[in-house]
Design a protein around this motif. Sequence first.
Motif, PDB file in Angstrom:
ATOM      1  N   TRP A 132      -4.101   2.718   6.804  1.00 49.72           N
ATOM      2  CA  TRP A 132      -2.725   2.786   6.313  1.00 49.72           C
ATOM      3  C   TRP A 132      -2.402   4.164   5.734  1.00 49.72           C
ATOM      4  CZ3 TRP A 132      -1.892   4.022   1.230  1.00 49.72           C
ATOM      5  CH2 TRP A 132      -2.980   3.874   0.356  1.00 49.72           C
ATOM      6  N   GLU A 133      -3.433   4.888   5.352  1.00 49.27           N
ATOM      7  CA  GLU A 133      -3.218   6.215   4.782  1.00 49.27           C
ATOM      8  C   GLU A 133      -2.594   7.173   5.796  1.00 49.27           C
ATOM      9  OE1 GLU A 133      -6.150   4.883   5.371  1.00 49.27           O
ATOM     10  OE2 GLU A 133      -7.160   4.352   3.495  1.00 49.27           O
ATOM     11  N   THR A 165      -7.578  -0.807   6.437  1.00 50.83           N
ATOM     12  CA  THR A 165      -7.855   0.624   6.503  1.00 50.83           C
ATOM     13  C   THR A 165      -6.970   1.271   7.559  1.00 50.83           C
ATOM     14  OG1 THR A 165      -9.639   0.284   8.099  1.00 50.83           O
ATOM     15  CG2 THR A 165     -10.249   0.326   5.766  1.00 50.83           C
ATOM     16  N   LYS A 181       0.822  -1.215   0.000  1.00 51.76           N
ATOM     17  CA  LYS A 181       0.000   0.000   0.000  1.00 51.76           C
ATOM     18  C   LYS A 181       0.857   1.266   0.000  1.00 51.76           C
ATOM     19  CE  LYS A 181      -4.243  -1.694   0.262  1.00 51.76           C
ATOM     20  NZ  LYS A 181      -5.264  -1.417  -0.784  1.00 51.76           N
ATOM     21  N   SER A 214      -9.537  -6.590   3.463  1.00 53.08           N
ATOM     22  CA  SER A 214      -9.381  -5.129   3.419  1.00 53.08           C
ATOM     23  C   SER A 214      -8.420  -4.697   4.508  1.00 53.08           C
ATOM     24  CB  SER A 214     -10.737  -4.425   3.613  1.00 53.08           C
ATOM     25  OG  SER A 214     -11.236  -4.669   4.921  1.00 53.08           O
TER      26      SER A 214
END
Length: 933
Positions: free
Chosen positions: A661-662, A659, A637, A657
């Motif tokens: 990681w942003e 989530t 990612k 999935s």
Amino acid sequence: MADSVIRIVNARQNNLQGVTVDLPHRAFTVVTGPSGSGKSTLAFDTLYAEGQRRYIESLSTYAKQFLDRMPKPLVDRLEGIAPSVAIEQRNPVVSSRSTVGTATEVYDHLRLLWARIGRSFCRACGAPVRVDTCQSAADEVVARGLARIQIGFPLPPVARLAHAAVVENLRALGFVRVVADGAPQHLDELPAGLDLTHARELLVVVDRLAGSAESTGRISEAIAVAFQEGEGVALALHDGGRLRFTRTPSCSACDTPAASVTPGLFSFNNPRGACAACNGFGAVLEYDESLVVPDPERSLAEGAIDPWTKPRYESRRKILLEQARSLGADPTKPWHKLKAGQRRDLLYGRKGRYVGIFPFLKDLEEKRYKQYIRVFLRQYQLAKTCGDCGGARLNPDALAVRIGGETIAQVAARPVDGIHQWLGALQLTPFERDVAHLIVEQLDARLTFLRDVGLGYLSLDRQTRTLSGGEAQRISLSNALGAKLVDTLYVLDEPSVGLHPRDTDRLLALLRRLRDGGNTVVVVEHDLAAIQQADFMLELGPGAGDRGGRVVHAGPVAAASHTLTGQYLTGQKRIAVPSARRPAGPRWLKVRGATLHNLSGVDVDIPLGALTAVTGVSGSGKSTLLYDVIYRNLESKLHGGHSAKSHLGEPVGRISSITGWELLQDVLLVDQSPIGRSPRSNPITYIKAFDEIRELFAAQPLARQRKYSASTFSFNMPGGRCEECEGAGHVQVEMVFLADVFVPCEACGASRYRREVLDVRIQGQSIREVLQWTVEEAIARFRHQPKLGTALWHLQQVGLGYLRLGQPATTLSGGEAQRLKIARELIQAGKREGRKLYILDEPTTGLHLDDVRVLIQVLDRLVDAGHTVVVIEHHLDVIKRADWIVDLGPEAGDAGGQVVVQGVPEDVAGCEASHTGRYLRPLLMSQAHALAG
């Protein structure tokens, strides 16, 4: 006295400062003290080294010639040393041929079991394979109650040279009757024109007699003659047909020959048993499109086909683009958007000058004798399960032999716990039980040893090179128990590493069994539970490096209350539970559907900006979850691809999935792999601080006068280094039947440098002497060098102040290597921006409790700086200080791989299903009582 103790007088190895001590024989002794206090030096470089020398002295004259090459311990006198066995925390195996089964000899016993009582079946039709004896064949004939029979054998085709020769030879052997294509004939009355060599089937009659019980002996003798002359085949002809007997294994239904059953048939390291397609590896190397085209988003013009991006294949790239245009494919389009037919032609086609990449790689195999070609091709090959054996490694003959309806490969694929259950439930006939009695006993004992050291979750077919250092050490321990040696000195390096507290008690029981068997057990250990159960405690200290190496305590554990370790044993010192934990959330890394190995659709929540501990019994799936799933997927990612070496079989777990990681800038794995595999690598080069030291030397007046540059003071580059050892300081000596050893270079005296380079000095010290400074000494001496001092200070902060600047990487433990990596990350943390996720594998390995306290402070600094730290840990003092715990289990292997509980430590302690919670509960309760008091 020497008979009852091991006497060490004035040991001076490394930082040992005249250690003189008596250790009891046939006792369980624990050697403890702060990290770097000299424990391993005393246990391994002194005790074990001398024990190994004594063992070699007891061998042949040929073996003794190697004694002079072996480093001798720096000690005045060592008395009472027995031949020694070292069980260290390292996995030396790199071969794919070694498995848990072969390393523990369990597979050897399984091979023997299959060879003795295995039942063979036809590899063609599945019918039972039989092997007849003269007596069993005679008994079967008699049991049929046949009135008249003829015992004979088929004449082999090779014996049919000419009609006259056949008749003459049969008469010479005493045979006068034959059956040619079903018609009985007498050799003295053969019809004119009959040619026996033309008969489709020619049977030679040995005897004609009644099939009654009175004729059993005569029938047996006739069958013996038929076996001898008929190449192991005999026939009993009667009015209703025939009975066929064979002395060599063959199918009872279709007569397909079968292999003779021996232990070698079941070895994948033996040509008799190995699968012909994969040579016993269980996998074959095949070129894979995912490696040839690693990024389908790239176009042909951007280098989508990776092998042809190399400079030497520029002409191939031009031909590729020409071929693409001729096929109507746009070279600027992403690879995955080209038509399937176009991609297939470019990969596999041959047309004119163009050769597809896969045929090109195949053709290149003709030059595999060149190393660079082998390395180049290996980048694009994946190890795929062998299609012939299905990964079983064995040939069809070996896989056609079964016990309890299972092949040896099917049993070896089970975990040790499963094989132990299978063995206990195995139904055998009285005859099979008598034959296999001793084998089953040995198997049961070795499986029990493996379970007792906490390795019941490992399957026998797992490659040994994939094991951690702790797992490899425990395999060696189980082998030691199986060997049943006496009067042997066993030296172990922290055997509790990698073990959940639940399994530590079983491990300690095994060490006591070694002692009770008449052996001396010396264990380097920091675990309080292990120390408390020792017969004798030797503590070195009081500090690390030059501040250690002295005997602080030698005697019963109960009398050690005055020492640093004793203060932790008595509770005078402890690592406290934080008064307030960091709140979990609101930012989370959420992983859904993690699947690999024993993980199946696991959901995990990790709070960002916090310290998370992943816990669970050994084999529950912790490393798989963090390394192969979370780390690899975060790499993909954040960086657009992962670093897993797919061509070497490193897996990448699947997820539904992920989530959160942003919110991360980077993910970093800090494991216990070595920082270098040769003596050239050392702490100061690893943290990039040696450049500063070399610049300082190059700036000295004498260096400037001689026009020395910073590179002159590098032992990795020609110029100032000793060319005899090429700057290594040591020369590798091959020891033939022992591990190779490094001996000091005679040319430079192990200094690594030319003599004139050593003339340049800082504070009166040459570059050689500076490299011998400890980190703490260097901090004091380089206090006016901010950049260098900061880098060294970080080493001190992770508990490595005792290391010498030039200490070879080969002498560092896994825990020390990991803390070096942590220090390097701390040094570079200020140079990087953004929040990072750090993944650490048991960072407390090799640490005394007092050093664990320092490590926790380092981890807290990382978290307080805004980073996220996730540790795999068994150490309860780290677990209780974590902000969040993910506990996997409930057991190992197939019985694990689930999230038992996740939450703050108090939530885990309250979960009855959690093994970790059960051991965590008393610690949290005692802390609560202490605060209340």
